[in-house]
Design an enzyme around this catalytic site. Structure first.
Site, mmCIF file in Angstrom:
data_model
loop_
_atom_site.group_PDB
_atom_site.id
_atom_site.type_symbol
_atom_site.label_atom_id
_atom_site.label_comp_id
_atom_site.label_asym_id
_atom_site.label_seq_id
_atom_site.Cartn_x
_atom_site.Cartn_y
_atom_site.Cartn_z
ATOM 1 N N GLU A 106 41.654 56.093 52.149
ATOM 2 C CA GLU A 106 42.311 55.217 51.178
ATOM 3 C C GLU A 106 43.803 55.237 51.497
ATOM 4 O O GLU A 106 44.560 56.026 50.959
ATOM 5 C CB GLU A 106 42.041 55.696 49.752
ATOM 6 C CG GLU A 106 42.491 54.694 48.704
ATOM 7 C CD GLU A 106 42.253 55.173 47.285
ATOM 8 O OE1 GLU A 106 42.639 54.447 46.362
ATOM 9 O OE2 GLU A 106 41.678 56.267 47.108
ATOM 10 N N HIS A 161 49.703 57.409 45.360
ATOM 11 C CA HIS A 161 49.819 57.672 46.791
ATOM 12 C C HIS A 161 51.282 57.922 47.154
ATOM 13 O O HIS A 161 52.164 57.134 46.794
ATOM 14 C CB HIS A 161 49.281 56.487 47.601
ATOM 15 C CG HIS A 161 47.807 56.306 47.485
ATOM 16 N ND1 HIS A 161 46.932 56.469 48.536
ATOM 17 C CD2 HIS A 161 47.032 55.991 46.409
ATOM 18 C CE1 HIS A 161 45.696 56.258 48.125
ATOM 19 N NE2 HIS A 161 45.732 55.967 46.834
ATOM 20 N N HIS A 186 45.234 48.530 46.755
ATOM 21 C CA HIS A 186 46.628 48.956 46.664
ATOM 22 C C HIS A 186 47.498 47.896 47.321
ATOM 23 O O HIS A 186 48.289 48.173 48.225
ATOM 24 C CB HIS A 186 46.826 50.329 47.292
ATOM 25 C CG HIS A 186 46.240 51.438 46.489
ATOM 26 N ND1 HIS A 186 46.889 51.981 45.396
ATOM 27 C CD2 HIS A 186 45.049 52.084 46.586
ATOM 28 C CE1 HIS A 186 46.126 52.935 44.869
ATOM 29 N NE2 HIS A 186 45.000 52.994 45.564
ATOM 30 N N ASN A 240 42.432 47.466 39.534
ATOM 31 C CA ASN A 240 43.479 48.483 39.593
ATOM 32 C C ASN A 240 44.254 48.380 40.899
ATOM 33 O O ASN A 240 43.667 48.273 41.969
ATOM 34 C CB ASN A 240 42.884 49.890 39.463
ATOM 35 C CG ASN A 240 42.252 50.121 38.102
ATOM 36 O OD1 ASN A 240 41.045 50.259 37.984
ATOM 37 N ND2 ASN A 240 43.057 50.155 37.065
ATOM 38 N N ARG A 289 49.291 30.278 38.460
ATOM 39 C CA ARG A 289 49.651 29.697 39.755
ATOM 40 C C ARG A 289 49.605 30.702 40.893
ATOM 41 O O ARG A 289 49.877 30.361 42.039
ATOM 42 C CB ARG A 289 51.047 29.058 39.660
ATOM 43 C CG ARG A 289 51.042 27.755 38.863
ATOM 44 C CD ARG A 289 52.432 27.242 38.579
ATOM 45 N NE ARG A 289 53.178 28.135 37.677
ATOM 46 C CZ ARG A 289 53.007 28.159 36.355
ATOM 47 N NH1 ARG A 289 52.115 27.371 35.779
ATOM 48 N NH2 ARG A 289 53.711 28.985 35.609
ATOM 49 N N ASP A 306 36.061 57.455 42.154
ATOM 50 C CA ASP A 306 37.460 57.800 42.451
ATOM 51 C C ASP A 306 37.763 59.195 41.908
ATOM 52 O O ASP A 306 38.845 59.476 41.392
ATOM 53 C CB ASP A 306 38.414 56.766 41.852
ATOM 54 C CG ASP A 306 39.813 56.839 42.441
ATOM 55 O OD1 ASP A 306 39.992 57.460 43.511
ATOM 56 O OD2 ASP A 306 40.749 56.285 41.818
ATOM 57 N N LEU A 343 47.611 56.913 35.204
ATOM 58 C CA LEU A 343 46.312 57.373 35.663
ATOM 59 C C LEU A 343 46.415 57.980 37.055
ATOM 60 O O LEU A 343 47.196 57.516 37.894
ATOM 61 C CB LEU A 343 45.309 56.212 35.688
ATOM 62 C CG LEU A 343 44.836 55.697 34.330
ATOM 63 C CD1 LEU A 343 44.031 54.409 34.504
ATOM 64 C CD2 LEU A 343 43.979 56.744 33.623
ATOM 65 N N ALA A 344 45.609 59.012 37.319
ATOM 66 C CA ALA A 344 45.647 59.713 38.604
ATOM 67 C C ALA A 344 44.228 60.026 39.042
ATOM 68 O O ALA A 344 43.762 61.160 38.964
ATOM 69 C CB ALA A 344 46.474 60.988 38.488
#
Length: 397
Positions: free
Chosen positions: A129, A141, A193, A217, A225, A272, A305-306
């Site tokens: 990832e 990250h 990401h 996420n 648009r 995850d 969040l982690a």
């Protein structure tokens, strides 16, 4: 050498397509030898009271059993992770490396190669990832390791001894030519990401990308648009999408929307998961912060969040429950079948695995016994029952 045979009588079994009542399941060594519907049990070695289904396949697992793959990329870590998740029905996984140095990426590849060479372990390969992500959407990250694809990283990712390889990348930072090269060498390219425009996302899919990482996420959003990567994930039928259904990462309404738009053949449950799953771990150091578990959620000190402390059986229960609430007119068995496949057949199809993800003659004997409320009563990997004390010694050594 003779192959051991065990016969099971399953009161109810889902083979990946249909539900069956009163089934003999014959396991020869590591594989399923025969599946036969009978009127009643007369001679099975083991009676399975509950619902038997294919073992769950998790394509995004950062840690488990109290350990994080990034922190100790070794065979011992992989076995501990597998042990931490197996009691929740996960019989196969892609251990996942969060954005890190080239050295850690190499060490992780070596560990996976060792696991695969050692024999049945449930370790299918590896998921990188990153590190080729968008700094804008990198989440937890570390920015110090976010970078362009180097020759060293490419050599690691395309090794032929590390099983199935998935790479999450931001398409605005990796050219379509490189994506095509990765795909041609057997790598599953997933988009995530990313702050990509719709044009950049479509170019990556045209180049061979087939997945998105943790839908909704850390990806460009849908506006009037600017359709963004979320629109492409929901609308492009060439993509499979991973979804974290811990009810913290994604609102239930959006989980239902993903099901309605993407469908059960291409929506994939993932965890995850961090080190906390399958352990009593409450806190874990991360960079200059701490990942803390509270009320079923993992957060950094600033509240963001982690990763998750979700397991696959909880993901199945959560998804089934919310779909029952959102789709009251749908047949419950159809919804359950679809959700079970999201945890097994869909990831197997994405990875190109033909001997896992459903219960068929010749498939690996990876199966799970579920209670009426979809809690795991037992897991079998390659025909061997997972130790109730969560020890992997009998399974993976």
């Amino acid at each position: 050498m003779s192959i051991s045979m065990t016969t099971y009588f399953a009161k109810r079994l889902f083979d990946g397509k249909r539900f069956h009542d009163n089934v003999y399941l014959e396991v020869n060594g590591e594989v399923i030898g025969r599946i036969t519907q009978v009127s009643e049990n007369t001679a099975a070695d083991v009676v399975l009271n509950g619902l038997v289904c294919a073992g769950f396949i998790d394509t995004q697992v950062n840690g488990g059993g109290g350990v994080l793959f990034n922190y100790a990329p070794s065979l011992a870590t992989l076995l501990t992770m597998m042990g931490g998740h197996s009691k929740y029905g996960t019989t196969a996984m892609l251990p996942t490396i969060i954005t890190d140095s080239s050295e850690v990426m190499t060490d992780a590849a070596n560990a996976v190669a060792e696991a695969i060479a050692a024999g049945p372990s449930g370790i299918l390969g590896i998921h990188y990832e990153g590190p080729h992500l968008s700094n804008e959407k990198r989440g937890i990250h570390p920015s110090s390791h976010v970078r362009s694809l180097s020759d060293a990283d490419l050599a690691t990712i395309t090794r032929q001894d590390i099983g199935k390889v998935m790479v999450t990348l931001a398409p605005e930072n990796v050219s379509p030519d490189i994506i095509t090269d990765l795909v041609n060498q057997g790598v599953v390219v997933s988009l995530g990401h990313s702050a990509a425009t719709v044009e950049q996302a479509l170019a990556a899919i045209d180049a061979g990308a087939t997945c998105t990482t943790h839908l909704f996420n850390a990806m460009s959003g849908l506006t009037a648009r600017e359709p963004g990567l979320i629109n492409i994930a929901l609308s492009d039928q060439r993509l499979t999408s991973g979804l974290i259904v811990d009810l913290h990462h994604v609102h239930p309404q959006n989980c239902a929307l993903a099901y309605q738009c993407i469908g059960a053949e291409r929506l994939m449950l993932v965890t995850d998961a961090m080190a906390h799953v399958g352990s009593d771990l409450q806190t874990l150091p991360w960079l200059d912060s701490t990942i803390t578990r509270k009320d079923g959620k993992l957060t950094l000190d600033n509240g963001s969040l982690a990763g998750s402390c979700l397991d696959m059986s909880s993901a199945v229960r959560n998804m089934y429950s919310l779909l029952r609430q959102q789709a009251r007119n749908h047949d419950a068995n159809t919804l359950l079948a679809n959700v079970l496949n999201m945890a097994s057949r869909v990831p197997a199809n994405l990875l190109g695995i033909v001997d896992r993800g459903s219960l068929q003659v010749g498939s690996k004997a990876d199966f799970v016994l579920l209670s009426d409320d979809l809690h795991v009563k037992g897991s079998w990997a390659c025909g061997v029952k997972v130790d109730e004390n969560n020890s992997q010694s009998s399974l993976y050594q």
